[in-house]
Design an enzyme around this catalytic site. Sequence first.
Site, PDB file in Angstrom:
ATOM      1  N   ASP A  25     -14.542 -16.022  11.601  1.00  0.00           N
ATOM      2  CA  ASP A  25     -15.117 -16.039  13.012  1.00  0.00           C
ATOM      3  C   ASP A  25     -14.079 -16.839  13.841  1.00  0.00           C
ATOM      4  O   ASP A  25     -13.235 -17.857  12.973  1.00  0.00           O
ATOM      5  CB  ASP A  25     -16.295 -17.041  12.855  1.00  0.00           C
ATOM      6  CG  ASP A  25     -16.944 -16.852  14.474  1.00  0.00           C
ATOM      7  OD1 ASP A  25     -18.065 -16.212  14.577  1.00  0.00           O
ATOM      8  OD2 ASP A  25     -16.393 -17.567  15.405  1.00  0.00           O
ATOM      9  N   ILE A  26     -13.439 -16.572  14.852  1.00  0.00           N
ATOM     10  CA  ILE A  26     -12.325 -17.178  15.705  1.00  0.00           C
ATOM     11  C   ILE A  26     -12.852 -18.622  16.148  1.00  0.00           C
ATOM     12  O   ILE A  26     -11.942 -19.611  16.374  1.00  0.00           O
ATOM     13  CB  ILE A  26     -12.029 -16.361  17.021  1.00  0.00           C
ATOM     14  CG1 ILE A  26     -10.780 -16.627  17.288  1.00  0.00           C
ATOM     15  CG2 ILE A  26     -13.090 -16.526  18.054  1.00  0.00           C
ATOM     16  CD1 ILE A  26     -10.269 -15.453  18.387  1.00  0.00           C
ATOM     17  N   ASN A  56     -28.177 -13.270  15.384  1.00  0.00           N
ATOM     18  CA  ASN A  56     -28.377 -13.616  16.539  1.00  0.00           C
ATOM     19  C   ASN A  56     -29.157 -12.142  17.031  1.00  0.00           C
ATOM     20  O   ASN A  56     -28.072 -11.297  17.178  1.00  0.00           O
ATOM     21  CB  ASN A  56     -27.639 -14.255  17.414  1.00  0.00           C
ATOM     22  CG  ASN A  56     -27.300 -15.572  16.829  1.00  0.00           C
ATOM     23  OD1 ASN A  56     -28.340 -16.244  16.231  1.00  0.00           O
ATOM     24  ND2 ASN A  56     -26.135 -16.066  16.898  1.00  0.00           N
ATOM     25  N   GLY A 112     -28.995 -16.478  21.403  1.00  0.00           N
ATOM     26  CA  GLY A 112     -27.696 -16.903  21.170  1.00  0.00           C
ATOM     27  C   GLY A 112     -26.438 -15.612  20.961  1.00  0.00           C
ATOM     28  O   GLY A 112     -25.359 -15.828  20.682  1.00  0.00           O
ATOM     29  N   HIS A 154     -23.540  -8.111  13.812  1.00  0.00           N
ATOM     30  CA  HIS A 154     -22.896  -8.926  13.171  1.00  0.00           C
ATOM     31  C   HIS A 154     -23.645  -9.898  12.300  1.00  0.00           C
ATOM     32  O   HIS A 154     -24.665 -10.483  12.929  1.00  0.00           O
ATOM     33  CB  HIS A 154     -21.914  -9.369  13.688  1.00  0.00           C
ATOM     34  CG  HIS A 154     -22.059 -10.409  15.217  1.00  0.00           C
ATOM     35  ND1 HIS A 154     -22.363  -9.748  16.380  1.00  0.00           N
ATOM     36  CD2 HIS A 154     -22.376 -11.796  15.176  1.00  0.00           C
ATOM     37  CE1 HIS A 154     -22.912 -10.590  17.025  1.00  0.00           C
ATOM     38  NE2 HIS A 154     -22.568 -11.825  16.374  1.00  0.00           N
ATOM     39  N   HIS A 210     -23.373 -13.417  10.538  1.00  0.00           N
ATOM     40  CA  HIS A 210     -22.611 -14.704  10.514  1.00  0.00           C
ATOM     41  C   HIS A 210     -23.143 -15.264   9.100  1.00  0.00           C
ATOM     42  O   HIS A 210     -24.014 -15.342   8.466  1.00  0.00           O
ATOM     43  CB  HIS A 210     -23.113 -15.814  11.308  1.00  0.00           C
ATOM     44  CG  HIS A 210     -23.021 -15.714  12.709  1.00  0.00           C
ATOM     45  ND1 HIS A 210     -21.904 -16.109  13.350  1.00  0.00           N
ATOM     46  CD2 HIS A 210     -23.634 -14.916  13.880  1.00  0.00           C
ATOM     47  CE1 HIS A 210     -22.015 -16.006  14.720  1.00  0.00           C
ATOM     48  NE2 HIS A 210     -22.964 -15.133  15.088  1.00  0.00           N
TER      49      HIS A 210
HETATM   50  P1  AMP Z   1     -22.996 -14.396  18.640  1.00  0.00           P
HETATM   51  O1  AMP Z   1     -23.119 -15.425  19.189  1.00  0.00           O
HETATM   52  O2  AMP Z   1     -24.166 -14.310  17.174  1.00  0.00           O
HETATM   53  O3  AMP Z   1     -22.932 -12.965  19.234  1.00  0.00           O
HETATM   54  O4  AMP Z   1     -21.652 -14.485  17.607  1.00  0.00           O
HETATM   55  C1  AMP Z   1     -20.454 -13.860  18.281  1.00  0.00           C
HETATM   56  C2  AMP Z   1     -19.393 -14.367  17.287  1.00  0.00           C
HETATM   57  O5  AMP Z   1     -17.942 -13.775  17.364  1.00  0.00           O
HETATM   58  C3  AMP Z   1     -19.015 -16.040  17.778  1.00  0.00           C
HETATM   59  O6  AMP Z   1     -19.323 -16.920  16.632  1.00  0.00           O
HETATM   60  C4  AMP Z   1     -17.747 -15.994  18.109  1.00  0.00           C
HETATM   61  O7  AMP Z   1     -16.764 -17.359  17.836  1.00  0.00           O
HETATM   62  C5  AMP Z   1     -16.841 -14.840  17.400  1.00  0.00           C
HETATM   63  N1  AMP Z   1     -16.083 -14.134  17.937  1.00  0.00           N
HETATM   64  C6  AMP Z   1     -15.578 -14.013  19.159  1.00  0.00           C
HETATM   65  N2  AMP Z   1     -14.508 -13.271  19.349  1.00  0.00           N
HETATM   66  C7  AMP Z   1     -13.967 -13.194  18.365  1.00  0.00           C
HETATM   67  C8  AMP Z   1     -12.859 -12.633  17.598  1.00  0.00           C
HETATM   68  N3  AMP Z   1     -11.988 -12.086  18.467  1.00  0.00           N
HETATM   69  N4  AMP Z   1     -12.506 -12.737  16.324  1.00  0.00           N
HETATM   70  C9  AMP Z   1     -13.421 -13.409  15.387  1.00  0.00           C
HETATM   71  N5  AMP Z   1     -14.584 -14.008  16.000  1.00  0.00           N
HETATM   72  C10 AMP Z   1     -14.874 -13.814  17.043  1.00  0.00           C
END
Ligand code: AMP
Length: 112
Positions: free
Chosen positions: A30-31, A85, A91, A98, A100
Amino acid sequence: MSDCLFCKIVSGAIPAKPLYQDDTVLAFEDIQPQAPSHFLVIPREHLADQRGIDAGREALMGHLIRVASQVAADKGLSSFRTVINTGAQAGQTVFHLHVHVLGGRAMNWPPG
Ligand code: AMP
Ligand code: ZN
């Protein structure tokens, strides 16, 4: 889906730090990590959220969970939290399914 961030990671148009990949799923860091270990496992197929797991895709969901466990084990995590989520109020910000996986610190319950 052309305007989906995670589809762009699947296609390689946006780089990610890969942890695992095969024909159907991929795992990457995760970024914006919310724990010392925080990675995501996604299907290559675009499904907006877990409600895209229909009767024909139950094995895909099982595979996402098994890969999550395997990558957690590879990282040496003896304890971790798995979060999906579903919907903006829960959230969700990226509308490509995805899983987490967070670990490496104590977790609170109930979650926020
Ligand atoms: P959600 O809020 O459950 O939709 O999670 C989306 C997740 O994607 C968040 O934890 C972000 O930090 C992660 N995210 C967004 N852009 C990227 C990216 N380019 N590479 C890796 N993770 C990302
Ligand atoms: Zn997508």
